[in-house]
Motif scaffolding. Structure first.
Motif, PDB file in Angstrom:
ATOM      1  N   ALA A 121      44.498  34.145  21.546  1.00  0.00           N
ATOM      2  CA  ALA A 121      43.748  35.236  22.179  1.00  0.00           C
ATOM      3  C   ALA A 121      43.050  34.752  23.447  1.00  0.00           C
ATOM      4  O   ALA A 121      43.023  35.456  24.464  1.00  0.00           O
ATOM      5  N   LEU A 122      42.498  33.541  23.401  1.00  0.00           N
ATOM      6  CA  LEU A 122      41.847  32.978  24.589  1.00  0.00           C
ATOM      7  C   LEU A 122      42.857  32.777  25.708  1.00  0.00           C
ATOM      8  O   LEU A 122      42.571  33.060  26.880  1.00  0.00           O
ATOM      9  N   ALA A 123      44.050  32.307  25.370  1.00  0.00           N
ATOM     10  CA  ALA A 123      45.090  32.116  26.382  1.00  0.00           C
ATOM     11  C   ALA A 123      45.476  33.450  27.022  1.00  0.00           C
ATOM     12  O   ALA A 123      45.715  33.529  28.236  1.00  0.00           O
ATOM     13  N   ILE A 124      45.498  34.500  26.224  1.00  0.00           N
ATOM     14  CA  ILE A 124      45.810  35.831  26.761  1.00  0.00           C
ATOM     15  C   ILE A 124      44.711  36.289  27.708  1.00  0.00           C
ATOM     16  O   ILE A 124      44.982  36.871  28.765  1.00  0.00           O
ATOM     17  N   ARG A 125      43.464  36.030  27.353  1.00  0.00           N
ATOM     18  CA  ARG A 125      42.353  36.405  28.243  1.00  0.00           C
ATOM     19  C   ARG A 125      42.470  35.690  29.592  1.00  0.00           C
ATOM     20  O   ARG A 125      42.256  36.292  30.643  1.00  0.00           O
ATOM     21  N   LEU A 126      42.823  34.397  29.540  1.00  0.00           N
ATOM     22  CA  LEU A 126      42.955  33.637  30.786  1.00  0.00           C
ATOM     23  C   LEU A 126      44.156  34.123  31.599  1.00  0.00           C
ATOM     24  O   LEU A 126      44.078  34.252  32.829  1.00  0.00           O
ATOM     25  N   ALA A 127      45.265  34.428  30.922  1.00  0.00           N
ATOM     26  CA  ALA A 127      46.437  34.951  31.626  1.00  0.00           C
ATOM     27  C   ALA A 127      46.136  36.315  32.240  1.00  0.00           C
ATOM     28  O   ALA A 127      46.565  36.612  33.367  1.00  0.00           O
ATOM     29  N   ALA A 128      45.381  37.128  31.518  1.00  0.00           N
ATOM     30  CA  ALA A 128      45.000  38.435  32.049  1.00  0.00           C
ATOM     31  C   ALA A 128      44.098  38.295  33.266  1.00  0.00           C
ATOM     32  O   ALA A 128      44.159  39.109  34.199  1.00  0.00           O
ATOM     33  N   ALA A 129      43.251  37.267  33.271  1.00  0.00           N
ATOM     34  CA  ALA A 129      42.398  37.021  34.441  1.00  0.00           C
ATOM     35  C   ALA A 129      43.248  36.720  35.669  1.00  0.00           C
ATOM     36  O   ALA A 129      43.001  37.251  36.768  1.00  0.00           O
ATOM     37  N   LEU A 130      44.279  35.880  35.490  1.00  0.00           N
ATOM     38  CA  LEU A 130      45.164  35.569  36.612  1.00  0.00           C
ATOM     39  C   LEU A 130      45.958  36.805  37.030  1.00  0.00           C
ATOM     40  O   LEU A 130      46.175  37.034  38.233  1.00  0.00           O
ATOM     41  N   GLY A 131      46.389  37.599  36.053  1.00  0.00           N
ATOM     42  CA  GLY A 131      47.115  38.819  36.372  1.00  0.00           C
ATOM     43  C   GLY A 131      46.257  39.817  37.128  1.00  0.00           C
ATOM     44  O   GLY A 131      46.716  40.457  38.087  1.00  0.00           O
ATOM     45  N   THR A 132      45.002  39.942  36.715  1.00  0.00           N
ATOM     46  CA  THR A 132      44.085  40.848  37.414  1.00  0.00           C
ATOM     47  C   THR A 132      43.832  40.361  38.838  1.00  0.00           C
ATOM     48  O   THR A 132      43.758  41.163  39.774  1.00  0.00           O
ATOM     49  N   LEU A 133      43.711  39.059  39.006  1.00  0.00           N
ATOM     50  CA  LEU A 133      43.547  38.494  40.346  1.00  0.00           C
ATOM     51  C   LEU A 133      44.764  38.815  41.215  1.00  0.00           C
ATOM     52  O   LEU A 133      44.626  39.184  42.394  1.00  0.00           O
ATOM     53  N   ALA A 134      45.961  38.681  40.642  1.00  0.00           N
ATOM     54  CA  ALA A 134      47.180  38.978  41.401  1.00  0.00           C
ATOM     55  C   ALA A 134      47.223  40.447  41.813  1.00  0.00           C
ATOM     56  O   ALA A 134      47.598  40.782  42.941  1.00  0.00           O
ATOM     57  N   LEU A 135      46.829  41.333  40.900  1.00  0.00           N
ATOM     58  CA  LEU A 135      46.798  42.762  41.227  1.00  0.00           C
ATOM     59  C   LEU A 135      45.785  43.037  42.331  1.00  0.00           C
ATOM     60  O   LEU A 135      46.058  43.792  43.277  1.00  0.00           O
ATOM     61  N   ALA A 136      44.604  42.435  42.203  1.00  0.00           N
ATOM     62  CA  ALA A 136      43.567  42.638  43.217  1.00  0.00           C
ATOM     63  C   ALA A 136      44.022  42.099  44.573  1.00  0.00           C
ATOM     64  O   ALA A 136      43.714  42.687  45.617  1.00  0.00           O
ATOM     65  N   TRP A 137      44.764  40.989  44.569  1.00  0.00           N
ATOM     66  CA  TRP A 137      45.288  40.442  45.824  1.00  0.00           C
ATOM     67  C   TRP A 137      46.229  41.436  46.489  1.00  0.00           C
ATOM     68  O   TRP A 137      46.178  41.645  47.710  1.00  0.00           O
TER      69      TRP A 137
END
Length: 400
Positions: free
Chosen positions: A264-280
């Motif tokens: 679950a923690l790994a998913i949270r971290l992956a989602a953080a990177l995904g959200t950053l990519a979307l925001a970019w």
């Protein structure tokens, strides 16, 4: 259905202050309940932690994922309340919550509406607040810092739409100092806005450093170490360990998909990177309104889905922005189904139904909204079309 939409819009056109009437009645009721001690235990947790901080005692209980969770700076502004009766403190904070959230809603709608509808911004702010009464209710009842954090994010979003980066940084500082979850929005802007980077890094440094001006440095260093351990406990806990949890992990658990804590923690971290990519990708959009609204919505989706121990009453961080977008769509075309669907989502995720349903239904709806935002972001120009952003901004004063 189209006729029904037209009737609702016509009602508010004929009675433009109807939303304000509902909001005022709600605020009066919320304040009137305080002397009857009809408020939750949240305030006691804040004040007890503040008392420990000012007396240099251990703040964080590492035997539980409950009790105080935020960083030390959130306790600094509570010093004046320690000498007051708890009922008085609850009353003061409730009034403050109502005033600041009202101001932030007006600022947000003034920034969102096109110039030709600027006169309608205040009535629309009343409608926004009325729609969010259910989301605000439990936050007022439990005297939650979530209200001030969200208001700070609203004011920062409005400032970014107006391209007033200094005011946006100021309001993000206030928001993060109250509750650190708005660091999600701050980190996105640090990564994506070079002109804001130094200012927002300074915001984070100030949040970490200011408490050293009030207590012994050795004591505070120990509290930061304990806070990091507390965050690790939160991030490695199971969704069943906190009965009020409502996020992606609780949703999957309700569907009998039980993730190991580290997965679950790994998913949270992956989602953080995904959200950053979307925001970019969103930064490729011309027009401050589209990019500012997109980034704050992405932040709200991430906070409610992937932050540790998100609770069923914590969706207020997302609902005002969804409402603002919905009102923007509906004022443009009364029968725009997207606007009405967004309002439906706000009403569902903002209302407490039951712990069993909240832990799955609310995250599922946010997942749907997040999926829609991913679709919009695949072609960033869709964001500008969505808000009809012409790339212009109106002057404003004092971040309002």
């Amino acid at each position: 259905m189209v006729r029904l939409f037209d009737l609702v819009v016509d009602l508010f056109k004929r009675l433009p202050w109807l939303g304000w009437a509902f909001w005022a009645a709600f605020c009066i009721l919320a304040v009137a309940r305080v002397p009857l001690r009809r408020f939750g235990p949240g305030l006691s947790i804040y004040l007890e932690a503040a008392n420990k901080f000012w007396n240099e005692r251990q703040i964080y209980d590492l035997t539980t994922i409950g009790e105080y969770l935020y960083w030390p700076i959130s306790l600094v502004p509570l010093r004046p309340l320690l000498a007051a009766d708890q009922v008085v403190s609850a009353g003061v904070l409730t009034v403050l919550f109502a005033l600041v959230l009202t101001w932030a809603s007006i600022a947000l709608m003034r920034a969102l509406v096109p110039p030709e509808q600027y006169a309608n911004a205040v009535p629309l702010a009343g409608i926004l607040l009325m729609i969010n009464i259910s989301a605000v209710w439990f936050n007022f009842k439990y005297v939650q810092a979530q209200v001030l954090m969200t208001a700070g994010m609203m004011l920062a979003c409005a400032a970014m739409i107006r391209k007033e980066r200094h005011w946006a940084s100021f309001w993000l500082f206030i928001s993060a100092a109250v509750k650190p979850l708005s660091l999600v929005m701050i980190l996105l802007y640090i990564a994506l806005q070079p002109r804001m980077r130094m200012g927002l890094v300074l915001v984070v440094v100030m949040c970490l450093a200011l408490p050293f001006a009030f207590v012994d440095a050795g004591y505070l260093a120990g509290q930061y170490e304990a806070w990091i351990k507390k965050l690790w406990l939160l991030n490695t806990a199971r969704p069943v360990d906190w009965e009020a949890q409502a996020d992606f992990a609780s949703m999957l658990d309700s569907l009998h998909i039980q993730l190991p804590p580290l997965v679950a923690l790994a998913i949270r971290l992956a989602a953080a990177l995904g959200t950053l990519a979307l925001a970019w990708r969103v930064t490729k959009v011309e027009g401050s309104k589209a990019s500012a609204l997109a980034i704050v919505l992405l932040s709200g989706c991430y906070i409610t889905l992937f932050s540790p121990r998100n609770e069923y009453l914590s969706f207020l961080v997302l609902t005002p922005f969804l409402t603002g977008l919905a009102l923007l769509l509906i004022t443009r075309r009364a029968a725009d189904l997207r606007g009405w669907l967004l309002i439906t989502v706000v009403l569902i995720v903002g209302t407490h139904w039951s712990e069993e349903s909240d832990r799955v239904v609310k995250p599922a709806l946010v997942c749907a909204v997040y999926g829609w935002m991913i679709w919009l972001t695949l072609t960033p120009g869709r964001w500008r079309k969505l808000v009809a952003d012409d790339g212009t901004s109106r002057p404003a004063h004092a971040g309002a």
